[in-house]
Design a protein around this motif. Structure first.
Motif, PDB file in Angstrom:
ATOM      1  N   TRP A  66      25.103   9.416 -56.015  1.00 59.70           N
ATOM      2  CA  TRP A  66      25.970   8.376 -55.449  1.00 59.70           C
ATOM      3  C   TRP A  66      27.337   8.375 -56.114  1.00 59.70           C
ATOM      4  O   TRP A  66      28.357   8.201 -55.460  1.00 59.70           O
ATOM      5  CB  TRP A  66      25.304   6.987 -55.614  1.00 59.70           C
ATOM      6  N   LEU A 105      29.613   6.754 -53.474  1.00 60.28           N
ATOM      7  CA  LEU A 105      28.880   5.785 -52.669  1.00 60.28           C
ATOM      8  C   LEU A 105      28.506   4.580 -53.527  1.00 60.28           C
ATOM      9  O   LEU A 105      28.125   4.750 -54.687  1.00 60.28           O
ATOM     10  CB  LEU A 105      27.594   6.397 -52.117  1.00 60.28           C
ATOM     11  N   HIS A 111      23.837   4.819 -46.724  1.00 59.54           N
ATOM     12  CA  HIS A 111      22.707   5.490 -47.365  1.00 59.54           C
ATOM     13  C   HIS A 111      21.749   6.081 -46.340  1.00 59.54           C
ATOM     14  O   HIS A 111      21.127   7.122 -46.578  1.00 59.54           O
ATOM     15  CB  HIS A 111      22.007   4.528 -48.329  1.00 59.54           C
TER      16      HIS A 111
END
Lengths: 526, 186
Positions: free
Chosen positions: A9, A14, B116
């Motif tokens: 991530w 992210l 995600h």
């Protein structure tokens, strides 16, 4: 060790989908719960008249756990012990802790930590006496001395060990006095082609003693399903501990199956079949092709004589090369945290290396960052470590400079005596190195370019200019025929050459009866 | 064999062995529990579930089999504990835009979930062995050496594949504008 998903991530920028937990925080939480429901036990003595001392041992263990650093400390201890002042981050995941424990009523043997790289095993082992008698016997060396004598007798009887002292006291007394370092930790060395050694450390537990143990197996064996067994000579193998060998340091393995020039000067060829590279060692197998001339390699097999076939290199990501000498190779057997070893073994196990091929292994004196290594070079070829096709080594100077060459000392004076402090004929030396050479006759100065450095040397001057900067040599450069003779000091300091002296019998025996006849120079390339 | 020794020591009441297992499996259990608890669980709740899973392992140590990895046992336990926690939590009445503990509010949460989900879909669409490598290393928190070995890759190659794969993922997720291109959802 960080959370992989969080790493991804982070790399992708992210926002996280869940928080990252710290294992230490989890551990502390678990320990707190366990301490609240389960205080550390206290055991009563098992035998009347003999005080059990497990309480101290358990208390130490609980303290270590509460501190939350015992395992990390074991890991750090092993790495610092065997690879001091080195970047061992690549090895950390492979250091095993919380390993085997073997216990009797009197003894506990614990493997604190171990590291296996597929060829060498490093371990730290602790022995504790669990009764007062055992502890006292251990700390005073009494039990050690008596037990070692029994072990020594057994060796003599079962293996025909002829090195037997005239009497028992010859073994026992020096051990009692702490004067005789013996291999107290032993294993079945016959299973390997190498050697082992151990050394006592400052003990990590009260009432116990701690040793470091190192085994060099002689071959790259890789992952093994059978664990390694180790025991104390004076206690016997019934108290052996096991160390798993199924998780070695991950190697980079190549199977080139390519015929290469093992020694281009003699036209010797071999097929390079396997290469294994770990942060701690490089091993490769060479199968002979054609006839290797008798007398060149198959007699008088001292390591020096066969150095040529051992000459490999590793290329770093910045393009520079590492040779066995830059990696720390010497011709001495390595000791703990000191030195490394290049070994040569016959594929058929023949002492005279006359079998079908050779296994060359080089252990490094400091861990190598494999992420910084892009290729393996040998026999005129470069083998990329990502497994892509090998390419011939294009630069002939690079290829030639792999190999050692002769450096002749200066002969001077009316009697043409040898001056070992000088290397004669700089022009020939540069040719051997593959270095650029230009001689300015009126100025009596030579300019040498090699490995990106420019060195200017002037006759009768002890000042060399290295990339324009002055450097004082230990003696002046001197005229040598049409070239210059340069201090040996220059070769080792500026060009990182390793010089191995060669001797010949003196005409008139004096001292050792030998005189220096020259040097063999090995480029270090780093 | 390494885990065999750990289980053996655990059964012998060695808390150091438990500590080693905590180091080894915390990240994996975090992933398992978080998936069961829903997006952006509170840190405290997650840590409690993961810790309880290790405590459960300790209490059940006598029943453990030495030749079996504790990983699946821990995963099932952590998942069950996570579900128990969800069931026992009080129902919310009105969700404020920003939760008091700094967790994202519903709108931001929905956006994160979409990102995600997109990431997961892109990983699933990778060719083998990259797909299995990414799922094992990132989603299952598998040690790289084990994932590589399982897929017949050497470590160096596995690292290269991960690096290249991450680069492709970044390009796929950001498109040309450098901003995340969140796919519309219903």
């Amino acid at each position: 060790m960080s959370n992989h998903m969080h790493e991804l991530w982070g790399d992708l920028d992210l926002p996280p989908l869940y928080p990252q937990l710290d294992p230490e925080s989890v551990r502390a939480r678990v320990e707190q719960s366990l301490d609240a429901e389960q205080p550390a036990p206290v055991s009563a003595p098992k035998k009347p008249g003999r005080r059990r001392i497990r309480l101290a041992v358990l208390a130490a263990a609980v303290l270590a756990l509460t501190a939350g650093t015992a395992l990390a400390a074991h890991r750090a201890q092993l790495l610092e012990l065997f690879f001091p002042d080195s970047d061992t981050s690549a090895l950390e995941p492979y250091v095993q802790t919380a390993l085997d424990v073997r216990e009797t009523e009197d003894w506990r043997v614990t493997v604190n930590s171990a590291l296996y790289d597929g060829q060498s095993l490093y371990a730290v082992v602790t022995l504790q006496g669990l009764t007062q008698e055992a502890e006292e016997g251990l700390l005073s060396n009494e039990i050690v001395a008596e037990g070692y004598w029994d072990y020594y007798l057994d060796l003599h009887q079962t293996r025909g060990n002829t090195i037997l002292p005239p009497d028992r006291e010859g073994v026992v007394q020096p051990i009692l006095a702490g004067e005789m370092p013996v291999d107290l930790l032993v294993c079945d060395i016959d299973a390997y082609a190498g050697w082992y050694q151990s050394r006592e450390l400052e003990s990590s537990v009260p009432g116990g003693r701690t040793w470091a143990f190192q085994l060099y197996m002689g071959d790259y064996l890789g992952a093994r399903s059978e664990p390694f067994e180790l025991w104390f000579s004076f206690l016997g193998s019934q108290l052996s501990v096991q160390i798993p060998l199924n998780r070695p340091v991950e190697p980079i393995s190549l199977t080139p199956a390519l015929t290469v020039e093992a020694d281009w000067r003699l036209g010797l060829e071999g097929t390079l079949t396997d290469v294994s590279l770990t942060p701690l060692s490089c091993t490769f197998t060479l199968e002979r092709q054609g006839d290797w001339v008798q007398g060149e390699y198959l007699t008088n097999m001292e390591p020096m004589d066969t150095k040529e076939v051992q000459l490999f290199a590793l290329r770093r990501s910045d393009g520079t090369l590492l040779t066995p000498w830059a990696l720390g190779s010497t011709d001495t057997v390595s000791t703990l945290a000191d030195g490394s070893y290049v070994g040569l073994r016959d594929l058929a196990g023949r002492e005279d290396l006359s079998g079908t091929g050779l296994i060359v292994s080089c252990t490094f004196d400091a861990p190598l960052d494999l992420e910084d290594v892009t290729s393996f070079l040998y026999g005129g070829w470069e083998f990329p470590l990502d497994g892509s096709a090998p390419v011939p080594v294009e630069d002939p100077a690079l290829k030639e400079a792999f190999f050692p060459f002769d450096v002749h000392p200066l002969r001077s004076g009316p009697d043409r005596g040898i001056d070992p402090g000088y290397a004669s004929n700089l022009e020939e030396l540069c040719e051997n190195l593959g270095a650029g050479y230009r001689y300015d006759r009126p100025a009596r100065a030579a300019t040498v370019t090699w490995q990106g450095r420019t060195v200017v040397l002037t006759a009768d001057s002890s000042t060399a200019l290295v990339d324009g900067e002055p450097l004082e040599l230990d003696r002046p450069v001197v005229k040598d025929g049409l070239s210059l003779a340069v201090p040996v000091d220059l070769l080792t300091r500026i060009w990182d050459l390793e010089l191995e002296p060669r001797f010949q019998p003196a005409e008139q025996a004096e001292g050792t009866g030998e005189v220096l006849s020259g040097y063999t120079a090995y480029p270090a390339w780093s | 064999m390494d885990e065999q020794a750990l289980i053996r020591r655990l059964k012998a009441d060695d808390r150091q062995a438990l500590a080693e297992l905590i180091d080894r499996y915390t990240h994996y259990l975090t992933a398992v529990a978080a998936r069961a608890m829903g997006p952006c669980p509170a840190r405290e709740d997650l840590e409690e579930v993961v810790s309880d899973a290790f405590l459960a392992l300790w209490r059940a140590r006598a029943q453990l089999e030495e030749d079996r990895s504790p990983r699946p046992w821990l995963a099932v336990t952590a998942r069950n504990l996570a579900y128990d926690r969800l069931r026992s939590s009080r129902p919310t009445q009105e969700i404020p835009p920003q939760l008091p503990d700094g967790r994202p509010g519903p709108e931001e949460l929905a956006q994160r979930q979409a990102l995600h989900s997109q990431l997961r879909r892109l990983v699933e669409e990778m060719e083998e062995p990259d797909r299995s490598l990414f799922l094992g290393y990132y989603y299952e928190e598998e040690p790289l050496y084990r994932a590589a070995s399982r897929l017949g890759l050497n470590l160096s190659t596995a690292k290269t594949r991960l690096a290249r794969g991450r680069k492709r993922l970044r390009q796929a997720m950001t498109g040309k504008g450098g901003e995340f291109d969140v796919e519309p959802h219903a």
